[in-house]
Design an enzyme around this catalytic site. Structure first.
Site, short mmCIF file in Angstrom:
data_model
loop_
_atom_site.label_atom_id
_atom_site.label_comp_id
_atom_site.label_asym_id
_atom_site.label_seq_id
_atom_site.Cartn_x
_atom_site.Cartn_y
_atom_site.Cartn_z
N LYS A 73 -0.69 40.05 32.89
CA LYS A 73 -0.91 41.45 32.53
C LYS A 73 -0.20 42.42 33.46
O LYS A 73 0.29 43.47 33.03
CB LYS A 73 -2.41 41.74 32.47
CG LYS A 73 -3.12 41.11 31.27
CD LYS A 73 -4.58 41.52 31.23
CE LYS A 73 -5.24 41.06 29.92
NZ LYS A 73 -5.33 39.62 29.80
N GLU A 157 -6.53 50.12 35.57
CA GLU A 157 -5.83 51.12 34.78
C GLU A 157 -6.82 52.14 34.24
O GLU A 157 -8.04 51.91 34.23
CB GLU A 157 -5.07 50.46 33.62
CG GLU A 157 -5.96 49.83 32.58
CD GLU A 157 -5.17 49.10 31.50
OE1 GLU A 157 -3.97 48.87 31.70
OE2 GLU A 157 -5.77 48.76 30.47
N ASN A 192 -16.11 43.82 25.81
CA ASN A 192 -14.66 43.66 25.69
C ASN A 192 -14.25 42.41 24.93
O ASN A 192 -13.12 41.96 25.01
CB ASN A 192 -14.00 43.67 27.07
CG ASN A 192 -14.30 44.95 27.83
OD1 ASN A 192 -14.00 46.03 27.36
ND2 ASN A 192 -14.93 44.81 28.99
N GLU A 232 -0.71 44.08 21.74
CA GLU A 232 -1.95 44.85 21.64
C GLU A 232 -1.75 46.27 22.15
O GLU A 232 -1.08 46.50 23.16
CB GLU A 232 -3.07 44.16 22.43
CG GLU A 232 -3.35 42.74 21.93
CD GLU A 232 -4.65 42.17 22.48
OE1 GLU A 232 -5.24 42.80 23.37
OE2 GLU A 232 -5.06 41.11 22.00
N GLU A 245 -1.17 44.83 26.23
CA GLU A 245 -0.71 43.51 26.68
C GLU A 245 -0.07 42.80 25.50
O GLU A 245 -0.21 43.22 24.35
CB GLU A 245 -1.87 42.67 27.22
CG GLU A 245 -2.92 42.34 26.18
CD GLU A 245 -4.03 41.47 26.73
OE1 GLU A 245 -3.70 40.44 27.36
OE2 GLU A 245 -5.20 41.80 26.53
N ASN A 247 -0.09 39.00 23.84
CA ASN A 247 -0.63 37.65 23.84
C ASN A 247 0.42 36.71 23.30
O ASN A 247 0.80 36.79 22.12
CB ASN A 247 -1.90 37.58 22.98
CG ASN A 247 -3.09 38.19 23.70
OD1 ASN A 247 -3.48 37.74 24.76
ND2 ASN A 247 -3.65 39.24 23.12
N PHE A 305 -27.59 39.99 23.22
CA PHE A 305 -26.48 39.09 22.92
C PHE A 305 -26.23 38.06 24.03
O PHE A 305 -25.10 37.66 24.27
CB PHE A 305 -25.19 39.87 22.66
CG PHE A 305 -25.28 40.79 21.47
CD1 PHE A 305 -25.01 40.30 20.20
CD2 PHE A 305 -25.65 42.11 21.61
CE1 PHE A 305 -25.10 41.14 19.09
CE2 PHE A 305 -25.73 42.95 20.52
CZ PHE A 305 -25.46 42.46 19.26
#
Length: 626
Positions: A73, A157, A192, A232, A245, A247, A305
């Site tokens: 990244k 960031e 995320n 992305e 980024e 992938n 969750f």
């Protein structure tokens, strides 16, 4: 479905699936000519790709140069900046320690995102709104990054408020041909980690789609990309987009792109790896209809969750294929009787639907989820089903903060409205009548029922009692009968039989798919995020039932219970210590995620029952409070 399986080591990924030599040994043992790495483990490891090349084994994916340039990244951000790709403001260098992280975050301006350089799947990622959260988030992100990827580097960031997560699928061959296959909207995320994806995005216009696609293609060409890859972006409310980024692998959500383009991405990856040219040009790629993917996770939605592990005592996915105007597809790797362990990602299946329009695809997804039966573990199906009925989701007003904004206190059991209550009462009574009819036909029954079918019934749903009157019809299979509830007459029709896990039929002409489970003296009905217990009584039985005492749950306010099966990473307090609300008590790890357990109020620690390194079951007592 494989012809052969090779044991590559113990369950922990660091001792098996992340060891390149073991994968290469398996290739040699079986005579495999190529490796498709999927979308986890070594799929973005350039050293693995190089090691395969050295052994004469083809890696079905990009070349090491592209993986190195885009797979990290920090380096990918630098590369994108040099290629004049729009990027989010941030610090691209390595963060030395928590003090360094705090100083950089202050320079960028809060909120900030702390991310693992080698990360993916939401692991090693934290949002910080102040300096305290930066320090804590830095340590947690670095720890998760090391345990998940063997690389503890993180970067920081700027966090874009109200962002959408939109990604472009690219496909490139070894002959310089690169195309983009539209976009995927992946804004429904939790911690995320993507939960629901769709293609296309309900937010993008043609101009933005074209600009993002062309920028993605330019980036792929700049690194001589080959195979399938995903670029992305974060998209703000004004459709400004920023590179996030790339992938360098197949994405989990690739089915939605396949459903709207008709292009099999895995097939194309294999063909590209074999040296073939792409069989289509950019102008030939059209987006047709709408596709949605729901990720079925082994997570308890009613416990924030948290992961759930155990054996799948029942696993009955909906039937796949075309149904009326829609299509159902289910990508999975589990089966009835399989075990969901603590060592891997909690995803059980990816349920996908396609339809000509977005709302039709949503309706198809809702029905498919209602017919997807999973028992033995807790899972997020109730949440996914409820989401399909959420007004904001249906309108397409999304952001990556959707779940946090719409469910700030977590997901709670859905309460049925008046119309839903009547529908469920009709379903419950039909099941009761069909089961009773079967019992009455037992040859050795001591006292079979005599006389006409009883007309008046009371259906209890939760704590509500609903009178239902039978008007016309006989109990047969298929079942069809008129019922009157609250002055309204509906016809109930179904082919349901005792023992069937799914009730499919119509109530008043409305098609309904619901899950039926037997509980003590009644049924549990799961439908559209609702999970409600139903009992059918005669009027006199209902009167007596209302007199029954209510059993209250035990008081656990002075206990810290383990919220899910997992490994105790650390205990942050000592016996006799005074703790303030919000302070960390313990950290428990499960399914590659560290979960911080904090004090809900000011308290004094009494007895500590667990120690670091212990594996605990759900609701095990970690500590007691004085």
């Amino acid at each position: 479905m494989a012809d052969e399986a090779v044991h590559v080591g113990p369950a922990p990924a660091a001792e098996s699936y992340l060891v390149a030599d073991k994968i290469i040994a398996a290739c040699k043992q079986t005579g495999a000519e190529a490796v498709h790495p999927g979308y986890g483990f070594l799929s973005e490891r350039a050293s693995f790709c190089a090691a395969l090349e050295k052994e004469g084994i083809i890696f079905i994916g990009p070349k090491p140069k592209a993986i190195e340039a885009m797979g990290d990244k920090i380096e990918s951000k630098k590369f994108a900046n040099a290629a004049k790709v729009s990027t989010v403001p941030g610090h691209l260098g390595i963060i030395d320690d928590a003090d360094h992280a705090e100083r950089i975050a202050g320079e960028i301006g809060y909120p900030v995102m702390i991310k693992a350089s080698a990360g993916g799947g939401g692991k090693g990622m934290r949002i910080a709104w102040n300096k305290d959260e930066v320090r804590d988030g830095f340590e947690r992100a670095r720890s998760e990054a090391k345990s998940s990827f063997g690389d503890d580097r993180v970067f920081i960031e700027k966090f874009v408020v109200d962002p959408r997560h939109v990604e472009i699928q690219v496909l490139a061959d070894a002959h310089g041909n690169v195309v983009y296959l539209g976009e995927r909207e992946c804004s429904i995320q939790r911690r995320n980690q993507k939960v629901v994806e769709e293609a296309p995005s309900p937010f993008l216009d043609e101009a933005t789609r074209k600009a993002m696609g062309e920028q993605s293609v330019a980036l792929a060409k700049a690194v001589d990309y080959q195979s399938a890859g995903t670029v992305e972006f974060i998209v703000d409310r004004d459709r400004n987009f920023y590179f996030l980024e790339m992938n360098t692998r197949l994405q989990v959500e690739h089915p939605v792109t396949e459903l709207v383009t008709g292009i099999d991405l895995v097939e194309q990856m294999i063909r590209v790896a074999a040296g073939e040219r792409l069989p289509f040009k950019q102008a030939e790629i059209k987006l047709n209809g709408w596709a949605i993917e729901s990720r079925l996770y082994a997570e308890d939605p009613y416990r924030n969750f948290l992961p759930s592990i155990g054996r799948l005592t029942r696993y009955r996915p909906p039937s796949e294929g075309r149904k009326d105007k829609s299509v159902v597809r289910n990508d999975t790797g589990v089966f009835e009787g399989a075990e969901i362990s603590m060592y891997y990602d909690p995803m059980i299946a990816k349920l996908c639907t396609w339809a000509p329009t977005r709302l039709e695809a949503i309706e198809a997804m809702g029905e498919a989820l209602d017919g997807f039966v999973v028992d033995g573990i807790e899972h997020n199906m109730p949440f996914l089903s409820a989401l399909m009925k959420h007004p904001r989701w249906r309108e397409g007003r999304l952001s990556t903060g959707f779940i946090a904004e719409e469910y700030p206190d977590g997901f709670a059991p859905v309460t049925p409205d008046e119309e839903q209550t009547a529908l469920l009462a009709a379903v419950a009574l039909s099941c009761n009548l069909i089961e009773a009819n079967r019992r009455e036909r037992y040859g050795d029954r001591l006292r079979p029922a005599a006389g006409p079918l009883r007309e008046n019934w009371i259906v209890r749903l939760g704590t509500d009692y609903l009178p239902v009157t039978l008007l016309e019809g006989v109990v047969t299979i298929p079942f069809e009968m008129d019922m009157q509830m609250d002055g309204k007459i509906v016809t109930v029709a179904t082919h349901w039989r005792p023992g069937d896990a799914v009730w499919v039929g119509t109530v008043g002409g409305r098609r309904l798919t619901a899950q039926i489970r037997t509980v003590l003296n009644g049924l549990r009905i799961d439908w559209q995020g609702l999970s409600i217990r139903a009992k059918v009584f005669t009027p006199r039985q209902a009167e007596l039932d209302k007199l029954m005492p209510i059993k209250l749950p035990p008081d656990t306010s002075k206990l810290l219970l383990c919220p899910m099966p997992g490994l105790v990473v650390s205990i942050a307090v000592a016996e006799g210590q005074e703790v303030k609300a919000g302070e960390t008590l313990a950290i428990v790890e499960a399914m590659k995620m560290e979960n911080v357990l904090r004090a809900e109020r000011d308290l004094v620690v009494g007895k500590i029952n667990a120690k670091p390194g212990e594996s605990l079951a759900v609701d095990a007592v970690i500590m007691e409070f004085a």
